[in-house]
Design a protein around this motif. Sequence first.
Motif, PDB file in Angstrom:
ATOM      1  N   ALA A 235     -31.574  -2.918 -38.348  1.00  0.00           N
ATOM      2  CA  ALA A 235     -30.413  -3.092 -37.468  1.00  0.00           C
ATOM      3  C   ALA A 235     -30.827  -3.684 -36.122  1.00  0.00           C
ATOM      4  O   ALA A 235     -30.160  -4.583 -35.600  1.00  0.00           O
ATOM      5  CB  ALA A 235     -29.693  -1.763 -37.262  1.00  0.00           C
ATOM      6  N   ALA A 236     -31.933  -3.188 -35.574  1.00  0.00           N
ATOM      7  CA  ALA A 236     -32.380  -3.644 -34.256  1.00  0.00           C
ATOM      8  C   ALA A 236     -32.842  -5.092 -34.264  1.00  0.00           C
ATOM      9  O   ALA A 236     -32.699  -5.792 -33.264  1.00  0.00           O
ATOM     10  CB  ALA A 236     -33.499  -2.743 -33.743  1.00  0.00           C
ATOM     11  N   THR A 237     -33.397  -5.534 -35.373  1.00  0.00           N
ATOM     12  CA  THR A 237     -33.973  -6.879 -35.430  1.00  0.00           C
ATOM     13  C   THR A 237     -33.068  -7.893 -36.114  1.00  0.00           C
ATOM     14  O   THR A 237     -33.431  -9.069 -36.193  1.00  0.00           O
ATOM     15  CB  THR A 237     -35.340  -6.846 -36.140  1.00  0.00           C
ATOM     16  N   SER A 238     -31.915  -7.460 -36.587  1.00  0.00           N
ATOM     17  CA  SER A 238     -30.996  -8.384 -37.262  1.00  0.00           C
ATOM     18  C   SER A 238     -30.388  -9.358 -36.254  1.00  0.00           C
ATOM     19  O   SER A 238     -29.940  -8.940 -35.190  1.00  0.00           O
ATOM     20  CB  SER A 238     -29.840  -7.618 -37.923  1.00  0.00           C
ATOM     21  N   PRO A 239     -30.354 -10.639 -36.621  1.00  0.00           N
ATOM     22  CA  PRO A 239     -29.617 -11.575 -35.767  1.00  0.00           C
ATOM     23  C   PRO A 239     -28.155 -11.141 -35.693  1.00  0.00           C
ATOM     24  O   PRO A 239     -27.594 -10.618 -36.661  1.00  0.00           O
ATOM     25  CB  PRO A 239     -29.747 -12.912 -36.498  1.00  0.00           C
ATOM     26  N   GLU A 240     -27.545 -11.341 -34.560  1.00  0.00           N
ATOM     27  CA  GLU A 240     -26.182 -10.868 -34.334  1.00  0.00           C
ATOM     28  C   GLU A 240     -25.170 -11.468 -35.302  1.00  0.00           C
ATOM     29  O   GLU A 240     -24.114 -10.890 -35.529  1.00  0.00           O
ATOM     30  CB  GLU A 240     -25.779 -11.140 -32.885  1.00  0.00           C
ATOM     31  N   ASP A 241     -25.490 -12.622 -35.894  1.00  0.00           N
ATOM     32  CA  ASP A 241     -24.545 -13.275 -36.805  1.00  0.00           C
ATOM     33  C   ASP A 241     -24.812 -12.968 -38.275  1.00  0.00           C
ATOM     34  O   ASP A 241     -24.136 -13.481 -39.148  1.00  0.00           O
ATOM     35  CB  ASP A 241     -24.546 -14.787 -36.576  1.00  0.00           C
ATOM     36  N   SER A 242     -25.788 -12.097 -38.564  1.00  0.00           N
ATOM     37  CA  SER A 242     -26.181 -11.841 -39.951  1.00  0.00           C
ATOM     38  C   SER A 242     -25.464 -10.632 -40.542  1.00  0.00           C
ATOM     39  O   SER A 242     -25.892  -9.487 -40.371  1.00  0.00           O
ATOM     40  CB  SER A 242     -27.689 -11.635 -40.057  1.00  0.00           C
ATOM     41  N   VAL A 243     -24.401 -10.901 -41.281  1.00  0.00           N
ATOM     42  CA  VAL A 243     -23.687  -9.829 -41.970  1.00  0.00           C
ATOM     43  C   VAL A 243     -24.573  -9.237 -43.072  1.00  0.00           C
ATOM     44  O   VAL A 243     -24.560  -8.029 -43.310  1.00  0.00           O
ATOM     45  CB  VAL A 243     -22.352 -10.339 -42.543  1.00  0.00           C
ATOM     46  N   VAL A 244     -25.378 -10.068 -43.703  1.00  0.00           N
ATOM     47  CA  VAL A 244     -26.254  -9.597 -44.786  1.00  0.00           C
ATOM     48  C   VAL A 244     -27.242  -8.551 -44.262  1.00  0.00           C
ATOM     49  O   VAL A 244     -27.399  -7.477 -44.864  1.00  0.00           O
ATOM     50  CB  VAL A 244     -26.995 -10.780 -45.454  1.00  0.00           C
ATOM     51  N   LEU A 245     -27.892  -8.835 -43.143  1.00  0.00           N
ATOM     52  CA  LEU A 245     -28.874  -7.874 -42.619  1.00  0.00           C
ATOM     53  C   LEU A 245     -28.211  -6.630 -42.043  1.00  0.00           C
ATOM     54  O   LEU A 245     -28.749  -5.525 -42.177  1.00  0.00           O
ATOM     55  CB  LEU A 245     -29.780  -8.544 -41.589  1.00  0.00           C
ATOM     56  N   LEU A 246     -27.057  -6.793 -41.429  1.00  0.00           N
ATOM     57  CA  LEU A 246     -26.334  -5.598 -40.964  1.00  0.00           C
ATOM     58  C   LEU A 246     -25.892  -4.735 -42.146  1.00  0.00           C
ATOM     59  O   LEU A 246     -25.948  -3.502 -42.078  1.00  0.00           O
ATOM     60  CB  LEU A 246     -25.136  -5.991 -40.106  1.00  0.00           C
ATOM     61  N   THR A 247     -25.493  -5.384 -43.229  1.00  0.00           N
ATOM     62  CA  THR A 247     -25.126  -4.638 -44.439  1.00  0.00           C
ATOM     63  C   THR A 247     -26.332  -3.893 -44.991  1.00  0.00           C
ATOM     64  O   THR A 247     -26.242  -2.717 -45.361  1.00  0.00           O
ATOM     65  CB  THR A 247     -24.531  -5.579 -45.501  1.00  0.00           C
ATOM     66  N   LEU A 248     -27.484  -4.563 -45.033  1.00  0.00           N
ATOM     67  CA  LEU A 248     -28.713  -3.907 -45.488  1.00  0.00           C
ATOM     68  C   LEU A 248     -29.059  -2.721 -44.593  1.00  0.00           C
ATOM     69  O   LEU A 248     -29.390  -1.633 -45.087  1.00  0.00           O
ATOM     70  CB  LEU A 248     -29.878  -4.905 -45.518  1.00  0.00           C
ATOM     71  N   ALA A 249     -28.967  -2.916 -43.290  1.00  0.00           N
ATOM     72  CA  ALA A 249     -29.290  -1.831 -42.361  1.00  0.00           C
ATOM     73  C   ALA A 249     -28.384  -0.618 -42.583  1.00  0.00           C
ATOM     74  O   ALA A 249     -28.857   0.519 -42.637  1.00  0.00           O
ATOM     75  CB  ALA A 249     -29.161  -2.326 -40.916  1.00  0.00           C
ATOM     76  N   LEU A 250     -27.099  -0.874 -42.742  1.00  0.00           N
ATOM     77  CA  LEU A 250     -26.159   0.243 -42.931  1.00  0.00           C
ATOM     78  C   LEU A 250     -26.283   0.851 -44.322  1.00  0.00           C
ATOM     79  O   LEU A 250     -26.036   2.049 -44.493  1.00  0.00           O
ATOM     80  CB  LEU A 250     -24.732  -0.207 -42.636  1.00  0.00           C
ATOM     81  N   ALA A 251     -26.682   0.069 -45.327  1.00  0.00           N
ATOM     82  CA  ALA A 251     -26.958   0.634 -46.654  1.00  0.00           C
ATOM     83  C   ALA A 251     -28.163   1.568 -46.570  1.00  0.00           C
ATOM     84  O   ALA A 251     -28.143   2.674 -47.125  1.00  0.00           O
ATOM     85  CB  ALA A 251     -27.197  -0.475 -47.670  1.00  0.00           C
ATOM     86  N   LEU A 252     -29.198   1.138 -45.859  1.00  0.00           N
ATOM     87  CA  LEU A 252     -30.376   1.998 -45.680  1.00  0.00           C
ATOM     88  C   LEU A 252     -30.020   3.260 -44.893  1.00  0.00           C
ATOM     89  O   LEU A 252     -30.506   4.350 -45.213  1.00  0.00           O
ATOM     90  CB  LEU A 252     -31.489   1.233 -44.964  1.00  0.00           C
ATOM     91  N   LEU A 253     -29.176   3.109 -43.890  1.00  0.00           N
ATOM     92  CA  LEU A 253     -28.738   4.267 -43.116  1.00  0.00           C
ATOM     93  C   LEU A 253     -28.011   5.273 -44.014  1.00  0.00           C
ATOM     94  O   LEU A 253     -28.281   6.481 -43.967  1.00  0.00           O
ATOM     95  CB  LEU A 253     -27.827   3.821 -41.969  1.00  0.00           C
ATOM     96  N   GLY A 254     -27.108   4.796 -44.848  1.00  0.00           N
ATOM     97  CA  GLY A 254     -26.387   5.678 -45.767  1.00  0.00           C
ATOM     98  C   GLY A 254     -27.322   6.331 -46.775  1.00  0.00           C
ATOM     99  O   GLY A 254     -27.218   7.533 -47.046  1.00  0.00           O
ATOM    100  N   LEU A 255     -28.255   5.550 -47.321  1.00  0.00           N
ATOM    101  CA  LEU A 255     -29.210   6.093 -48.286  1.00  0.00           C
ATOM    102  C   LEU A 255     -30.110   7.141 -47.641  1.00  0.00           C
ATOM    103  O   LEU A 255     -30.359   8.202 -48.221  1.00  0.00           O
ATOM    104  CB  LEU A 255     -30.048   4.969 -48.898  1.00  0.00           C
ATOM    105  N   GLY A 256     -30.585   6.862 -46.436  1.00  0.00           N
ATOM    106  CA  GLY A 256     -31.428   7.841 -45.727  1.00  0.00           C
ATOM    107  C   GLY A 256     -30.685   9.136 -45.480  1.00  0.00           C
ATOM    108  O   GLY A 256     -31.236  10.225 -45.646  1.00  0.00           O
ATOM    109  N   TRP A 257     -29.409   9.017 -45.083  1.00  0.00           N
ATOM    110  CA  TRP A 257     -28.580  10.209 -44.876  1.00  0.00           C
ATOM    111  C   TRP A 257     -28.469  10.988 -46.181  1.00  0.00           C
ATOM    112  O   TRP A 257     -28.608  12.213 -46.196  1.00  0.00           O
ATOM    113  CB  TRP A 257     -27.200   9.780 -44.368  1.00  0.00           C
ATOM    114  N   ASN A 258     -28.217  10.277 -47.280  1.00  0.00           N
ATOM    115  CA  ASN A 258     -28.077  10.919 -48.580  1.00  0.00           C
ATOM    116  C   ASN A 258     -29.355  11.651 -48.972  1.00  0.00           C
ATOM    117  O   ASN A 258     -29.311  12.814 -49.391  1.00  0.00           O
ATOM    118  CB  ASN A 258     -27.712   9.863 -49.634  1.00  0.00           C
ATOM    119  N   LEU A 259     -30.494  10.998 -48.844  1.00  0.00           N
ATOM    120  CA  LEU A 259     -31.771  11.627 -49.199  1.00  0.00           C
ATOM    121  C   LEU A 259     -31.988  12.898 -48.378  1.00  0.00           C
ATOM    122  O   LEU A 259     -32.388  13.938 -48.909  1.00  0.00           O
ATOM    123  CB  LEU A 259     -32.928  10.649 -48.970  1.00  0.00           C
TER     124      LEU A 259
END
Length: 166
Positions: A63-87
């Motif tokens: 999330a911190a290193t994603s370019p501001e225009d990258s929906v793909v990387l923001l999606t990846l960051a938030l998917a990882l956030l959700g997965l980490g929460w789940n674990l």
Amino acid sequence: MTMTPVHMQAHGHDLHATGLVIAVHIGAMYLPSPITGILVDRIGRIPVAIAAGGTLLAAGTVAATSPEDSVVLLTLALALLGLGWNLGLVAGTAMITDNVAADTRAKTQGVVDVCVALAGAGGGIASGMVMAATSYAALSIIGGVLALAVIPFVAFGARPKAGTAA
């Protein structure tokens, strides 16, 4: 999670992109639960809890290193956030179940659930203040580092009762 839509709107993303990112995040919070439960039973509560911390750090870093225009990387960051929460939630719940007497287990789990909800609400409020004072990137790194800081407590503090999974 709470500041990602604000961050996306500030950088010109439309509601569809924001909705996609949050939908993927929510899915990652809940959909892996059966697999996470299997992992907790097979490899242990502590390794999965440690994996949660690492996954949350990865989420913050992406999330911190994603370019501001990258929906793909923001999606990846938030998917990882959700997965980490789940674990973390599934492993933590198993640790509580292992270490609380059966006659107080439901009450204890209820108290823990309320604490998780209150922590989430408090985190949402704090995230707004942190982002207003710094940036989305700083908020993301702070969240990842806090998640990583929990690992020593999990690794050294969680002592399962004899005869239970580690």
